[in-house]
Design a protein around this motif. Sequence first.
Motif, PDB file in Angstrom:
ATOM      1  N   UNK A  57       0.829  -1.207   0.000  1.00  0.00           N
ATOM      2  CA  UNK A  57       0.000   0.000   0.000  1.00  0.00           C
ATOM      3  C   UNK A  57       0.865   1.258   0.000  1.00  0.00           C
ATOM      4  N   UNK A  58       1.904   1.285   0.823  1.00  0.00           N
ATOM      5  CA  UNK A  58       2.803   2.431   0.834  1.00  0.00           C
ATOM      6  C   UNK A  58       3.457   2.598  -0.532  1.00  0.00           C
ATOM      7  N   UNK A  59       3.856   1.477  -1.123  1.00  0.00           N
ATOM      8  CA  UNK A  59       4.473   1.512  -2.456  1.00  0.00           C
ATOM      9  C   UNK A  59       3.549   2.168  -3.473  1.00  0.00           C
ATOM     10  N   UNK A  60       2.261   1.897  -3.370  1.00  0.00           N
ATOM     11  CA  UNK A  60       1.290   2.477  -4.294  1.00  0.00           C
ATOM     12  C   UNK A  60       1.072   3.962  -4.004  1.00  0.00           C
ATOM     13  N   UNK A  61       0.962   4.297  -2.728  1.00  0.00           N
ATOM     14  CA  UNK A  61       0.686   5.685  -2.357  1.00  0.00           C
ATOM     15  C   UNK A  61       1.804   6.636  -2.782  1.00  0.00           C
ATOM     16  N   UNK A  62       3.050   6.207  -2.664  1.00  0.00           N
ATOM     17  CA  UNK A  62       4.157   7.113  -2.983  1.00  0.00           C
ATOM     18  C   UNK A  62       4.352   7.319  -4.477  1.00  0.00           C
ATOM     19  N   UNK A  63       3.560   6.621  -5.298  1.00  0.00           N
ATOM     20  CA  UNK A  63       3.609   6.913  -6.739  1.00  0.00           C
ATOM     21  C   UNK A  63       2.891   8.223  -7.060  1.00  0.00           C
ATOM     22  N   UNK A  64       2.097   8.731  -6.097  1.00  0.00           N
ATOM     23  CA  UNK A  64       1.405  10.002  -6.284  1.00  0.00           C
ATOM     24  C   UNK A  64       2.306  11.132  -5.798  1.00  0.00           C
ATOM     25  N   UNK A  65       2.465  12.134  -6.633  1.00  0.00           N
ATOM     26  CA  UNK A  65       3.451  13.190  -6.341  1.00  0.00           C
ATOM     27  C   UNK A  65       3.102  14.018  -5.111  1.00  0.00           C
ATOM     28  N   UNK A  66       1.826  14.082  -4.746  1.00  0.00           N
ATOM     29  CA  UNK A  66       1.437  14.926  -3.608  1.00  0.00           C
ATOM     30  C   UNK A  66       1.625  14.243  -2.266  1.00  0.00           C
ATOM     31  N   UNK A  67       1.751  12.924  -2.243  1.00  0.00           N
ATOM     32  CA  UNK A  67       1.779  12.185  -0.978  1.00  0.00           C
ATOM     33  C   UNK A  67       3.116  12.369  -0.269  1.00  0.00           C
TER      34      UNK A  67
END
Length: 242
Positions: A57-67
């Motif tokens: 889940x963290x791996x997926x979230x950090x693909x978003x530039x704002x996170x």
Amino acid sequence: MSLQRPLTIAGFVHIEAGYNNVAPWKEIEWLEKSCQLPFRSIAAIDLTLPCDEFHQLINKLVTFTSVVGCRHILDEQALQLLSSEQVQQNFVTLNQYQLNFEVQMPFADEKAVNKLSHIIANNTDVTFIINHAGMPPTDDCMHSYHSSWYASLSRISAFKNVAIKCSGWEMFDRRYDKLWLADIINQCITLFDVHRVMISSNFPLTLFSCSYKNYWETIIATLSQNQQDLLHNNSKYWYKIP
């Protein structure tokens, strides 16, 4: 959400709103498609997930530039959650990614703060942001609560990877006293120094007490100095806002 000159909104931080805690990236995805101002986002996370699921889940979230970080609302479950070996292991993953973690819990809970202290000490690459000034007391008669809250903040302020955000006054008392608000902010500045304190609005819950415009006018009238740091520079630094 708007202000009139001389006040302006230079950017903002979106703290997860629980839109979809099973798939928290959907909230982030919508934000990045919809928002024009510079901003950073804090995603919802479940600290109790098995390590593999948490890492994915963290791996997926950090693909978003704002996170730049995440939040699991601890509140009254803080001691139970922070005592969990599973939760402690997941903080190691946050440390590897050098993410922010929003700490929402009552700092008068000294046993929970003791657990938090160990987690902060063991994860120095996580930036811990205390939410809502650590949930301070609203009544002068709550002497023991105030003593525990202040002592806990004093202890945690020793860690340089911790900052504190002052907001959410309406969550404690919708008719909160302005002198009380000023006193809490000043105590936080005394403990953390001016560069680790941020003033935020907790919008839209702010509207339970007053308009967005009136809120910021009250805050500015409260701050006799360091307004630029407390209202702009510190948030830009701690949340890495462009």
